[in-house]
Design a protein around this motif. Sequence first.
Motif, PDB file in Angstrom:
ATOM      1  N   THR A 176       0.692  -1.292   0.212  1.00 38.09           N
ATOM      2  CA  THR A 176       0.033   0.339  -0.209  1.00 38.09           C
ATOM      3  C   THR A 176       1.317   1.320  -0.622  1.00 38.09           C
ATOM      4  O   THR A 176       0.255   2.338  -0.450  1.00 38.09           O
ATOM      5  N   ASN A 177       2.256   1.864   0.960  1.00 40.51           N
ATOM      6  CA  ASN A 177       3.152   2.337   0.546  1.00 40.51           C
ATOM      7  C   ASN A 177       3.785   2.622  -0.817  1.00 40.51           C
ATOM      8  O   ASN A 177       3.609   3.608  -1.046  1.00 40.51           O
ATOM      9  N   GLN A 178       3.791   1.336  -1.996  1.00 41.16           N
ATOM     10  CA  GLN A 178       4.091   2.148  -2.749  1.00 41.16           C
ATOM     11  C   GLN A 178       3.047   1.608  -3.797  1.00 41.16           C
ATOM     12  O   GLN A 178       2.914   2.324  -4.858  1.00 41.16           O
ATOM     13  N   ALA A 179       2.255   2.317  -3.377  1.00 44.54           N
ATOM     14  CA  ALA A 179       0.640   2.355  -4.533  1.00 44.54           C
ATOM     15  C   ALA A 179       0.530   3.890  -4.546  1.00 44.54           C
ATOM     16  O   ALA A 179       1.288   4.650  -3.385  1.00 44.54           O
ATOM     17  N   PRO A 180      -0.075   3.740  -5.722  1.00 45.75           N
ATOM     18  CA  PRO A 180      -0.077   5.531  -6.554  1.00 45.75           C
ATOM     19  C   PRO A 180      -0.468   5.872  -5.462  1.00 45.75           C
ATOM     20  O   PRO A 180      -1.765   5.284  -5.091  1.00 45.75           O
ATOM     21  N   GLY A 181      -1.323   6.969  -4.849  1.00 45.77           N
ATOM     22  CA  GLY A 181      -2.155   7.564  -3.998  1.00 45.77           C
ATOM     23  C   GLY A 181      -2.142   6.913  -2.984  1.00 45.77           C
ATOM     24  O   GLY A 181      -1.123   6.377  -1.935  1.00 45.77           O
ATOM     25  N   THR A 182      -3.288   7.749  -2.141  1.00 45.84           N
ATOM     26  CA  THR A 182      -3.231   7.292  -0.379  1.00 45.84           C
ATOM     27  C   THR A 182      -4.312   6.091  -0.180  1.00 45.84           C
ATOM     28  O   THR A 182      -5.351   6.787  -1.493  1.00 45.84           O
ATOM     29  N   ILE A 183      -4.229   4.924   0.049  1.00 47.93           N
ATOM     30  CA  ILE A 183      -4.797   4.362   0.659  1.00 47.93           C
ATOM     31  C   ILE A 183      -5.503   4.125   2.191  1.00 47.93           C
ATOM     32  O   ILE A 183      -4.573   4.156   3.309  1.00 47.93           O
ATOM     33  N   TYR A 184      -6.536   4.318   2.357  1.00 45.42           N
ATOM     34  CA  TYR A 184      -6.739   4.821   3.794  1.00 45.42           C
ATOM     35  C   TYR A 184      -8.613   3.813   4.560  1.00 45.42           C
ATOM     36  O   TYR A 184      -8.524   3.329   3.537  1.00 45.42           O
ATOM     37  N   GLN A 185      -8.252   3.575   5.278  1.00 47.26           N
ATOM     38  CA  GLN A 185      -9.782   3.002   6.219  1.00 47.26           C
ATOM     39  C   GLN A 185      -9.532   4.515   6.801  1.00 47.26           C
ATOM     40  O   GLN A 185      -9.474   4.564   8.126  1.00 47.26           O
ATOM     41  N   PHE A 186     -11.336   5.218   7.274  1.00 47.57           N
ATOM     42  CA  PHE A 186     -11.756   6.367   7.357  1.00 47.57           C
ATOM     43  C   PHE A 186     -13.212   6.266   8.066  1.00 47.57           C
ATOM     44  O   PHE A 186     -14.052   5.283   7.273  1.00 47.57           O
ATOM     45  N   GLU A 187     -13.151   6.334  10.145  1.00 49.33           N
ATOM     46  CA  GLU A 187     -14.359   5.783  10.261  1.00 49.33           C
ATOM     47  C   GLU A 187     -15.453   6.804  11.043  1.00 49.33           C
ATOM     48  O   GLU A 187     -13.922   7.960  11.450  1.00 49.33           O
ATOM     49  N   ILE A 203       0.408   9.666   1.549  1.00 48.04           N
ATOM     50  CA  ILE A 203      -0.763  10.952   2.200  1.00 48.04           C
ATOM     51  C   ILE A 203       0.377  12.100   1.966  1.00 48.04           C
ATOM     52  O   ILE A 203       0.000  13.377   2.002  1.00 48.04           O
ATOM     53  N   HIS A 204       1.545  12.049   1.776  1.00 46.76           N
ATOM     54  CA  HIS A 204       2.366  12.983   1.900  1.00 46.76           C
ATOM     55  C   HIS A 204       2.368  13.494   0.592  1.00 46.76           C
ATOM     56  O   HIS A 204       3.162  14.640   0.241  1.00 46.76           O
ATOM     57  N   GLU A 205       1.609  13.013  -0.493  1.00 48.77           N
ATOM     58  CA  GLU A 205       1.373  13.431  -1.882  1.00 48.77           C
ATOM     59  C   GLU A 205       0.454  14.186  -1.377  1.00 48.77           C
ATOM     60  O   GLU A 205       0.040  15.530  -2.075  1.00 48.77           O
ATOM     61  N   VAL A 206      -0.576  14.840  -0.598  1.00 47.14           N
ATOM     62  CA  VAL A 206      -1.417  15.291  -0.932  1.00 47.14           C
ATOM     63  C   VAL A 206      -1.170  16.281   0.611  1.00 47.14           C
ATOM     64  O   VAL A 206      -1.637  17.918  -0.072  1.00 47.14           O
ATOM     65  N   HIS A 207      -0.069  16.281   1.488  1.00 53.26           N
ATOM     66  CA  HIS A 207       0.100  17.766   1.407  1.00 53.26           C
ATOM     67  C   HIS A 207       1.469  17.215   2.948  1.00 53.26           C
ATOM     68  O   HIS A 207       1.730  16.307   3.285  1.00 53.26           O
ATOM     69  N   PRO A 208       2.794  17.612   2.662  1.00 53.88           N
ATOM     70  CA  PRO A 208       4.038  16.943   2.661  1.00 53.88           C
ATOM     71  C   PRO A 208       3.844  16.920   4.647  1.00 53.88           C
ATOM     72  O   PRO A 208       4.618  16.242   5.238  1.00 53.88           O
ATOM     73  N   ILE A 209       3.533  17.227   5.564  1.00 53.87           N
ATOM     74  CA  ILE A 209       3.519  17.442   6.362  1.00 53.87           C
ATOM     75  C   ILE A 209       1.730  16.574   7.456  1.00 53.87           C
ATOM     76  O   ILE A 209       2.457  16.840   8.526  1.00 53.87           O
ATOM     77  N   LEU A 210       1.507  15.881   6.009  1.00 56.89           N
ATOM     78  CA  LEU A 210       0.794  15.490   6.890  1.00 56.89           C
ATOM     79  C   LEU A 210       1.613  13.423   6.963  1.00 56.89           C
ATOM     80  O   LEU A 210       2.171  13.623   6.035  1.00 56.89           O
ATOM     81  N   ALA A 211       1.954  12.570   8.597  1.00 56.40           N
ATOM     82  CA  ALA A 211       1.785  11.856   8.126  1.00 56.40           C
ATOM     83  C   ALA A 211       0.609  10.610   8.722  1.00 56.40           C
ATOM     84  O   ALA A 211       0.220  11.296   9.561  1.00 56.40           O
ATOM     85  N   PRO A 212       0.583   9.396   8.569  1.00 61.49           N
ATOM     86  CA  PRO A 212      -0.157   8.750   9.586  1.00 61.49           C
ATOM     87  C   PRO A 212       0.140   8.318  10.544  1.00 61.49           C
ATOM     88  O   PRO A 212      -1.418   8.659  10.812  1.00 61.49           O
ATOM     89  N   ASP A 213       0.679   8.602  11.527  1.00 60.30           N
ATOM     90  CA  ASP A 213       0.539   8.552  12.885  1.00 60.30           C
ATOM     91  C   ASP A 213       0.471  10.437  13.562  1.00 60.30           C
ATOM     92  O   ASP A 213      -1.114  10.104  14.264  1.00 60.30           O
ATOM     93  N   ILE A 214       0.428  11.061  12.672  1.00 58.80           N
ATOM     94  CA  ILE A 214      -0.465  12.038  13.155  1.00 58.80           C
ATOM     95  C   ILE A 214      -2.071  12.255  12.160  1.00 58.80           C
ATOM     96  O   ILE A 214      -3.050  12.856  13.377  1.00 58.80           O
TER      97      ILE A 214
END
Length: 366
Positions: A176-187, A203-214
């Motif tokens: 998933t980390n190698q896949a283009p774009g961002t894959i997610y599960q959102f609740e 997610i870094h492609e959407v915004h450089p300061i955003l990270a999974p942990d954040i």
Amino acid sequence: MNEEERLQELLDYKILDTEPDSDLDELVEIASAICDTPISLITLIDDKRQWFKAKKGIEVEETDRNDAFCRYSFDKPHEVLVVEDSLKDNRFNTNPLVLGDPNIRFYAGAPLITPKGNVMGNLCILDKQPRKITRSQQRALQLLAKKTMDNLNNRKKVLEQDKTIEANISRLKKLTNQAPGTIYQFEMSPQGHYRFTFISEGIHEVHPILAPDILKSDANKIFEAVHPADLDFVLESIRISAEELSLWDIEFRVLLDGRTSWQRGISRPEKLVDGTIVWYGMFQNINRIKEYEQALEQISFDISHILRRPITTIQGLTDIIQQEKLDEKAFKKYSALIKEVSEELDVFTRRLHTTYAEKHKRIGRR
């Protein structure tokens, strides 16, 4: 007996030095109750020691392997080892556990047999005075030993499954980390609280300061990246998708290093028993698509507006030619005009083709 194989299988159970198990503690209690002995143990023997997984009537956690009674069960896995009086048995009459604490005089142990036939240890009962044991009590010890192994085998299977699951999760995360774009599960909880239970490094492609942990700690951070002009639209689309359980598929802008970037979000919602709505989906950067669409719009505008004048001129000239009787001089005049307009039209179409090719090449490189 293959001692190397036996030790490896014991290690594979990952049971040594683990915390007490209430189910196994109950089994040694039952063994003492059936045979009326003050001490009962579940023992496991590695290369240096005899360790007690469960115990009753004794405080020590382990003893030296060489002093262990149950090591004599290794070559007789289907027999209960019975020592009615250790002082009269040449194998044990000089044993420190006989001559000193806990002063073992009586011992009976049923082997703990693995599926491969190796003996890991014994379920045993001990007394500080000589005694006998009936056949039915021996059978009871064997049954309790089998129950012990059922517990250990089930535990081993769970550990192996956990290991397999962890490996699969690790592989999936890498994919998933190698896949283009961002894959997610959102609740979204019934109370309207948002949460990311999974989000890939894309997610870094959407915004450089955003990270999974954040985002896992505060899902609302994702909305800070959305262009203010599109935020209400995004939130409303999520509300509708949750309410109707409809496909969430929208295009919106995000702010990326002071620039506007186009994203597409697409996911399918699912409602859980507790009312939580879960979306499984992905974000994709669609800047190339948007630029391509804009290029096509510009080309369409150029064709519909800039080409209108020469085309209208040609149509007018052809109408005149069709409606009037022209002498040779007039015919040459109109033919020259048509040629002039045609050349102008040819120059423009060539320029249009060059512009389109450059835009297409530029978009393709990004």
